[in-house]
Design an enzyme around this catalytic site. Sequence first.
Site, PDB file in Angstrom:
ATOM      1  N   GLU A  69      -7.075   5.082   0.874  1.00 40.98           N
ATOM      2  CA  GLU A  69      -6.784   6.311   0.131  1.00 40.98           C
ATOM      3  C   GLU A  69      -7.447   6.386  -1.242  1.00 40.98           C
ATOM      4  OE1 GLU A  69      -2.400   7.266   2.013  1.00 40.98           O
ATOM      5  OE2 GLU A  69      -2.493   5.828   0.375  1.00 40.98           O
TER       6      GLU A  69
HETATM    7  C1  TNX Z   1       0.164   5.177   3.332  1.00 41.60           C
HETATM    8  S1  TNX Z   1      -0.749   2.725   4.655  1.00 41.60           S
HETATM    9  C2  TNX Z   1      -0.216   4.230   2.399  1.00 41.60           C
HETATM   10  C3  TNX Z   1       0.721   3.786   1.377  1.00 41.60           C
HETATM   11  C4  TNX Z   1       2.014   4.540   1.451  1.00 41.60           C
HETATM   12  C5  TNX Z   1       2.414   4.723   2.886  1.00 41.60           C
HETATM   13  C6  TNX Z   1       3.742   5.379   3.045  1.00 41.60           C
HETATM   14  C7  TNX Z   1      -1.628   2.694   3.463  1.00 41.60           C
HETATM   15  C8  TNX Z   1      -2.686   1.749   3.535  1.00 41.60           C
HETATM   16  N1  TNX Z   1      -1.395   3.539   2.461  1.00 41.60           N
HETATM   17  O1  TNX Z   1       0.144   3.922   0.104  1.00 41.60           O
HETATM   18  O2  TNX Z   1       2.977   3.806   0.764  1.00 41.60           O
HETATM   19  O3  TNX Z   1       1.455   5.474   3.541  1.00 41.60           O
HETATM   20  O4  TNX Z   1       4.137   5.421   4.373  1.00 41.60           O
END
Ligand code: TNX
Length: 617
Positions: A369
């Site tokens: 992300e």
């Molecule tokens: C996605 S999974 C994210 C996290 C969040 C999560 C909540 C991932 C690598 N990144 O930053 O906490 O979803 O479900």
Amino acid sequence: MTAQISVNVIFATTNANTPPGAAAVSSLPSAADREQLSLRTPETGDLARSAARVADELLAPAAPVRLTDVVPAPEQVRPEPADDHLLTADTVIRVSADAAALAVAEHLAELLRPATGYPLPVTDAADPESDRGIVLALTGDETLGPEGYRLDVTRDRVRITAAQPAGLFYGVQTLRQLLPPVVESRTPVAGRWTLPGGSILDRPHYPYRGAMLDVARHFFPVSEVLRVIDHLARYKLNQLHLHLTDDQGWRIPVPGWPRLTEVGGATEVGDGPGGHYSTADYRRIVAYAAARHITVVPEIDLPGHTNSALVAYGELAPDRVAPQPYTGTEVGFSYVDPASERTYEFVADVLGEVAANSPGPFLHIGGDEAFKVKGTAYTDFVERVQRIVADTGKTVVGWHQIAPAAHLDGRVVQWWGTDGDDPTTAEAVRRGARLILSPGNHAYLDMKYAPDTPLGQDWAGLVDVRRAYDWDPGSHLTDVPAEAVLGVEAPLWTESVTTLPEIEFMLFPRLPALAELGWSPRSTHDWDGFRERLAGHGPRWAAAGIAYHASPELPWPVAAANATDASGAAVSTDPAAALGTSTDPASEADPATESAPVTESAAIPSQRRPDTAPDPA
Ligand code: TNX
């Protein structure tokens, strides 16, 4: 001598024909017989004890737990109902003369002493098999692999053999599950400690079997992390991934960068105080895990998810201006400047320090992300950070967004998507990457169980127990061969999870489901059988004070439905009731260091108190 033999004959013939639960009263030596026996020979004390033991065994109900009830399901199970074994106050644990094996034996003794009240002395011996009792023996049987074990339960002896201490440790976790659930009580319980007879041969399916705890969104003190480690150990998981940094908090100190923890660590989601581990705290977590054959996988999330670092050191931000602390739950807005050399000095210092305190092979660099670092700016950054990791001697792990970056030997990609058809990840595997599977719609323990679950998210869907269990890591991703899969991991993100009972509520009963996918051969996969076996663990969790979710998907034993237990947990199908527990800050676990004995972290009592403690008999 003669008397001793005849006693054994009575016992063997009678018991083999006795239906489970029925006492073979007519064959018992009478008090007069026993008196006779003890008068006939010089070894009167021995004979009297022997006869008393036989009487005890003949009166015994069948072991309350079946050999086939183990979670995760073992590779092979052969019950011998006539061969149940009764632990007694005289039981001795004998172990191979090997420091790591001895530590496993001590661990077993410490698991069993509180509830049984038995002394269970541990003795190491060149020939641990010389006598009755519990035997833990390292043998040269390499067919068991580094983590496999064999467990043989007979009337005279309980024997665990393994090629390596890890195998003995997993055998011990199996043994623990075969005792009545109140073995989990931290205070003595009167009862019969019977193990079901027979043998188990067991080896894990995948070498990587993990769970992740996000200590960045909410900070959890060391004692609570240790308790989570105990939960992993119960189900033969061997990796604890710690998500140590994120926008909302930085939890690990780095020499030369003191503001990371002082400033970056002082926040969390909401208005809580945050916190951070000292280096000694972190090492203690690592040592406690290692004593349970669990490796800590530290994660420093880069280049995104870094607001807490930027608050502490504005020089890392693209505009060189420190942002405000962030305590919300949005993602994808922050990043360290990939075009600045200072960023790479920072990354090398951080990863070098974390690597130095983490004996395990893996170092996780996040990579998810980072929406504002696009294209080659992102892949160049990841490639450079991968090399920094390699320079520390560790193997790099990253969320599957790192897949497009150039391959580096041994690289591991952690899949967290919800649509298993991902050509970029499949291509990374073709280039040599190995995979950890954490599909959001099956393995994410921060997803709600059901629409009314009071905690959690639902962006990846609802993850009930069946959904957590009913998928196959080996064939989950399109065009990815099973051989590329290192294993599975169940992440618990903590945006909405703020206390230990809330952690446990999200872990139980789903964590054992994921653990079974990681450990058990695919041939044992069967939802109907699994839900029966797993439900039997409810009373066990209750006795351990675990605030579990009494999911309506599982056929809980009747006693568990109104569960109260020796340590005070209350269990209810009403989630709010299960969460009506609080932690006791005084119940700090004993430190587990290499020199200190291995001690289970203290059960965290709940505020709810039972009126009665159940009896295991
Ligand atoms: C996605 S999974 C994210 C996290 C969040 C999560 C909540 C991932 C690598 N990144 O930053 O906490 O979803 O479900």
